[in-house]
Design a protein around this motif. Structure first.
Motif, PDB file in Angstrom:
ATOM      1  N   VAL A  98      -1.284   4.496  -4.843  1.00 56.44           N
ATOM      2  CA  VAL A  98      -1.419   5.460  -3.747  1.00 56.44           C
ATOM      3  C   VAL A  98      -1.164   6.877  -4.241  1.00 56.44           C
ATOM      4  CG1 VAL A  98      -0.685   3.745  -2.044  1.00 56.44           C
ATOM      5  CG2 VAL A  98       1.006   5.299  -3.021  1.00 56.44           C
ATOM      6  N   LYS A  99      -1.620   7.824  -3.461  1.00 49.06           N
ATOM      7  CA  LYS A  99      -1.359   9.238  -3.731  1.00 49.06           C
ATOM      8  C   LYS A  99      -0.158   9.669  -2.894  1.00 49.06           C
ATOM      9  CE  LYS A  99      -3.633  13.742  -3.367  1.00 49.06           C
ATOM     10  NZ  LYS A  99      -3.309  14.345  -4.597  1.00 49.06           N
ATOM     11  N   VAL A 100       0.760  10.384  -3.514  1.00 46.27           N
ATOM     12  CA  VAL A 100       1.930  10.891  -2.800  1.00 46.27           C
ATOM     13  C   VAL A 100       1.515  12.126  -2.005  1.00 46.27           C
ATOM     14  CG1 VAL A 100       4.244  11.881  -3.042  1.00 46.27           C
ATOM     15  CG2 VAL A 100       3.506  10.013  -4.566  1.00 46.27           C
ATOM     16  N   VAL A 101       1.803  12.096  -0.717  1.00 49.80           N
ATOM     17  CA  VAL A 101       1.530  13.239   0.157  1.00 49.80           C
ATOM     18  C   VAL A 101       2.790  14.080   0.307  1.00 49.80           C
ATOM     19  CG1 VAL A 101       0.830  13.943   2.484  1.00 49.80           C
ATOM     20  CG2 VAL A 101      -0.311  12.002   1.372  1.00 49.80           C
ATOM     21  N   GLY A 102       3.932  13.425   0.442  1.00 49.17           N
ATOM     22  CA  GLY A 102       5.189  14.157   0.573  1.00 49.17           C
ATOM     23  C   GLY A 102       6.348  13.228   0.871  1.00 49.17           C
ATOM     24  N   ARG A 103       7.516  13.814   0.852  1.00 47.82           N
ATOM     25  CA  ARG A 103       8.740  13.078   1.147  1.00 47.82           C
ATOM     26  C   ARG A 103       9.655  13.935   1.997  1.00 47.82           C
ATOM     27  NH1 ARG A 103      14.131  12.816  -2.320  1.00 47.82           N
ATOM     28  NH2 ARG A 103      15.337  11.679  -0.792  1.00 47.82           N
ATOM     29  N   LYS A 104      10.266  13.291   2.982  1.00 48.01           N
ATOM     30  CA  LYS A 104      11.262  13.957   3.800  1.00 48.01           C
ATOM     31  C   LYS A 104      12.398  12.962   4.004  1.00 48.01           C
ATOM     32  CE  LYS A 104      10.144  16.945   7.002  1.00 48.01           C
ATOM     33  NZ  LYS A 104       9.671  17.569   8.251  1.00 48.01           N
ATOM     34  N   GLY A 105      13.488  13.166   3.269  1.00 47.13           N
ATOM     35  CA  GLY A 105      14.634  12.267   3.386  1.00 47.13           C
ATOM     36  C   GLY A 105      14.286  10.847   2.979  1.00 47.13           C
ATOM     37  N   ARG A 106      14.409   9.924   3.924  1.00 45.32           N
ATOM     38  CA  ARG A 106      14.162   8.501   3.685  1.00 45.32           C
ATOM     39  C   ARG A 106      12.710   8.112   3.946  1.00 45.32           C
ATOM     40  NH1 ARG A 106      18.771   6.162   3.304  1.00 45.32           N
ATOM     41  NH2 ARG A 106      18.019   4.074   3.742  1.00 45.32           N
ATOM     42  N   GLU A 107      11.864   9.091   4.235  1.00 49.36           N
ATOM     43  CA  GLU A 107      10.466   8.810   4.563  1.00 49.36           C
ATOM     44  C   GLU A 107       9.538   9.352   3.490  1.00 49.36           C
ATOM     45  OE1 GLU A 107       9.703  10.367   8.451  1.00 49.36           O
ATOM     46  OE2 GLU A 107      11.122   8.996   9.405  1.00 49.36           O
ATOM     47  N   LEU A 108       8.664   8.488   3.028  1.00 50.55           N
ATOM     48  CA  LEU A 108       7.692   8.828   2.002  1.00 50.55           C
ATOM     49  C   LEU A 108       6.309   8.700   2.618  1.00 50.55           C
ATOM     50  CD1 LEU A 108       7.095   9.314  -1.057  1.00 50.55           C
ATOM     51  CD2 LEU A 108       7.078   6.821  -1.287  1.00 50.55           C
ATOM     52  N   THR A 109       5.509   9.757   2.558  1.00 48.80           N
ATOM     53  CA  THR A 109       4.154   9.725   3.092  1.00 48.80           C
ATOM     54  C   THR A 109       3.173   9.589   1.938  1.00 48.80           C
ATOM     55  OG1 THR A 109       4.837  11.119   4.949  1.00 48.80           O
ATOM     56  CG2 THR A 109       2.472  10.933   4.541  1.00 48.80           C
ATOM     57  N   VAL A 110       2.246   8.618   2.077  1.00 44.64           N
ATOM     58  CA  VAL A 110       1.268   8.337   1.027  1.00 44.64           C
ATOM     59  C   VAL A 110      -0.106   8.159   1.646  1.00 44.64           C
ATOM     60  CG1 VAL A 110       2.999   7.230  -0.458  1.00 44.64           C
ATOM     61  CG2 VAL A 110       1.620   5.823   1.088  1.00 44.64           C
ATOM     62  N   SER A 111      -1.136   8.347   0.838  1.00 42.63           N
ATOM     63  CA  SER A 111      -2.496   8.030   1.279  1.00 42.63           C
ATOM     64  C   SER A 111      -3.063   6.969   0.348  1.00 42.63           C
ATOM     65  CB  SER A 111      -3.381   9.280   1.291  1.00 42.63           C
ATOM     66  OG  SER A 111      -3.535   9.791  -0.012  1.00 42.63           O
ATOM     67  N   GLY A 112      -3.946   6.142   0.911  1.00 45.06           N
ATOM     68  CA  GLY A 112      -4.580   5.097   0.122  1.00 45.06           C
ATOM     69  C   GLY A 112      -3.821   3.795   0.058  1.00 45.06           C
ATOM     70  N   LEU A 113      -2.892   3.587   0.975  1.00 43.93           N
ATOM     71  CA  LEU A 113      -2.169   2.314   1.019  1.00 43.93           C
ATOM     72  C   LEU A 113      -2.925   1.382   1.960  1.00 43.93           C
ATOM     73  CD1 LEU A 113       0.191   0.529   0.246  1.00 43.93           C
ATOM     74  CD2 LEU A 113       1.547   1.633   2.034  1.00 43.93           C
ATOM     75  N   ASP A 114      -3.469   0.319   1.417  1.00 40.64           N
ATOM     76  CA  ASP A 114      -4.323  -0.580   2.195  1.00 40.64           C
ATOM     77  C   ASP A 114      -3.541  -1.746   2.792  1.00 40.64           C
ATOM     78  OD1 ASP A 114      -3.940  -1.516  -0.387  1.00 40.64           O
ATOM     79  OD2 ASP A 114      -5.969  -2.306  -0.604  1.00 40.64           O
ATOM     80  N   CYS A 115      -2.570  -1.390   3.608  1.00 39.93           N
ATOM     81  CA  CYS A 115      -1.810  -2.406   4.345  1.00 39.93           C
ATOM     82  C   CYS A 115      -1.753  -1.985   5.805  1.00 39.93           C
ATOM     83  CB  CYS A 115      -0.402  -2.580   3.773  1.00 39.93           C
ATOM     84  SG  CYS A 115       0.711  -1.193   4.073  1.00 39.93           S
ATOM     85  N   ILE A 116      -1.510  -2.964   6.673  1.00 43.74           N
ATOM     86  CA  ILE A 116      -1.477  -2.665   8.094  1.00 43.74           C
ATOM     87  C   ILE A 116      -0.089  -2.172   8.524  1.00 43.74           C
ATOM     88  CG2 ILE A 116      -3.345  -4.271   8.626  1.00 43.74           C
ATOM     89  CD1 ILE A 116      -1.237  -6.252   9.631  1.00 43.74           C
ATOM     90  N   ASN A 117      -0.031  -1.683   9.737  1.00 45.46           N
ATOM     91  CA  ASN A 117       1.203  -1.161  10.311  1.00 45.46           C
ATOM     92  C   ASN A 117       2.318  -2.209  10.259  1.00 45.46           C
ATOM     93  OD1 ASN A 117       2.687   0.886  11.713  1.00 45.46           O
ATOM     94  ND2 ASN A 117       2.422  -0.292  13.587  1.00 45.46           N
ATOM     95  N   GLU A 118       3.504  -1.755   9.925  1.00 42.55           N
ATOM     96  CA  GLU A 118       4.727  -2.557   9.861  1.00 42.55           C
ATOM     97  C   GLU A 118       4.722  -3.583   8.724  1.00 42.55           C
ATOM     98  OE1 GLU A 118       5.532  -4.026  13.819  1.00 42.55           O
ATOM     99  OE2 GLU A 118       6.143  -2.027  14.486  1.00 42.55           O
ATOM    100  N   THR A 119       4.015  -3.270   7.647  1.00 42.94           N
ATOM    101  CA  THR A 119       4.007  -4.135   6.473  1.00 42.94           C
ATOM    102  C   THR A 119       5.289  -3.951   5.673  1.00 42.94           C
ATOM    103  OG1 THR A 119       1.603  -4.196   6.290  1.00 42.94           O
ATOM    104  CG2 THR A 119       2.840  -4.564   4.262  1.00 42.94           C
ATOM    105  N   PRO A 120       5.930  -5.040   5.290  1.00 43.63           N
ATOM    106  CA  PRO A 120       7.120  -4.951   4.438  1.00 43.63           C
ATOM    107  C   PRO A 120       6.748  -4.464   3.031  1.00 43.63           C
ATOM    108  CG  PRO A 120       7.010  -7.087   5.557  1.00 43.63           C
ATOM    109  CD  PRO A 120       5.693  -6.420   5.747  1.00 43.63           C
ATOM    110  N   ILE A 121       7.488  -3.480   2.550  1.00 40.88           N
ATOM    111  CA  ILE A 121       7.302  -2.944   1.198  1.00 40.88           C
ATOM    112  C   ILE A 121       8.361  -3.591   0.312  1.00 40.88           C
ATOM    113  CG2 ILE A 121       7.281  -0.866  -0.238  1.00 40.88           C
ATOM    114  CD1 ILE A 121       4.990  -1.082   1.881  1.00 40.88           C
ATOM    115  N   LEU A 122       7.911  -4.188  -0.801  1.00 36.24           N
ATOM    116  CA  LEU A 122       8.834  -4.907  -1.680  1.00 36.24           C
ATOM    117  C   LEU A 122       9.302  -4.079  -2.865  1.00 36.24           C
ATOM    118  CD1 LEU A 122       7.084  -8.381  -1.671  1.00 36.24           C
ATOM    119  CD2 LEU A 122       9.027  -7.612  -0.293  1.00 36.24           C
ATOM    120  N   ASP A 123       8.460  -3.155  -3.324  1.00 37.95           N
ATOM    121  CA  ASP A 123       8.858  -2.315  -4.452  1.00 37.95           C
ATOM    122  C   ASP A 123       7.919  -1.126  -4.553  1.00 37.95           C
ATOM    123  OD1 ASP A 123      10.385  -1.475  -6.600  1.00 37.95           O
ATOM    124  OD2 ASP A 123       9.840  -3.136  -7.912  1.00 37.95           O
TER     125      ASP A 123
END
Length: 152
Positions: A98-123
């Motif tokens: 994915v491409k990093v769009v930005g970060r604010k605290g505990r939130e990381l915004t990315v583009s190009g992540l091909d998963c649906i809403n509320e998908t668990p991120i493992l790493d």
């Protein structure tokens, strides 16, 4: 046995499991509260990241352990599950750069992540030039055909 605990959850506007049109999807990955915010320190100094996630909506009875036609299209060759990127995999793991769009605290915004809403991120791992293939990448022609609309 292996036990994995999600490090965060991805949120976006994509609620349905679909094969194409992921190009405009922007996701917010929220770090789980069990991790300190500093786990994201300097993550936005990278342009790209690799995200490993769990296909949590795939029904267990739909898991493929052998071969199948990609996207169940019988005009395509029957190939092994490990020779395709289908979601119906034995361990239900997804991996996307994915491409990093930005970060604010505990939130990381990315583009190009091909998963649906509320998908668990493992790493999450940073993409570094030194870990990319040094040789030319080759792949069968059918992959280009089925992926022509994937990132549109």
């Amino acid at each position: 046995m292996i036990t994995l605990t999600p490090i965060g959850i991805a949120y976006n506007l994509r609620n349905e499991i679909e094969d194409d049109y992921w190009g405009e999807v922007v996701s917010k990955i929220v770090l789980d509260s069990t991790f300190p915010e500093e786990a994201f320190n300097e993550i936005d100094s990278f342009s790209h990241l690799e995200i490993i996630f769990y296909f949590h909506k795939v029904a267990k009875d739909k898991i493929i352990t052998g071969a199948r036609h990609p996207r169940n299209d019988t005009s395509l060759p029957k190939v092994g599950i490990f020779s395709q990127r289908g979601k119906n995999r034995p361990n239900q793991l997804g991996l996307t750069t994915v491409k990093v769009v930005g970060r604010k605290g505990r939130e990381l915004t990315v583009s190009g992540l091909d998963c649906i809403n509320e998908t668990p991120i493992l790493d999450i791992k940073p993409v570094m030039q030194e870990f990319l293939p040094r040789e030319k990448i080759s792949q069968p022609g059918w992959t280009r055909d089925i992926l022509k609309n994937y990132w549109k």
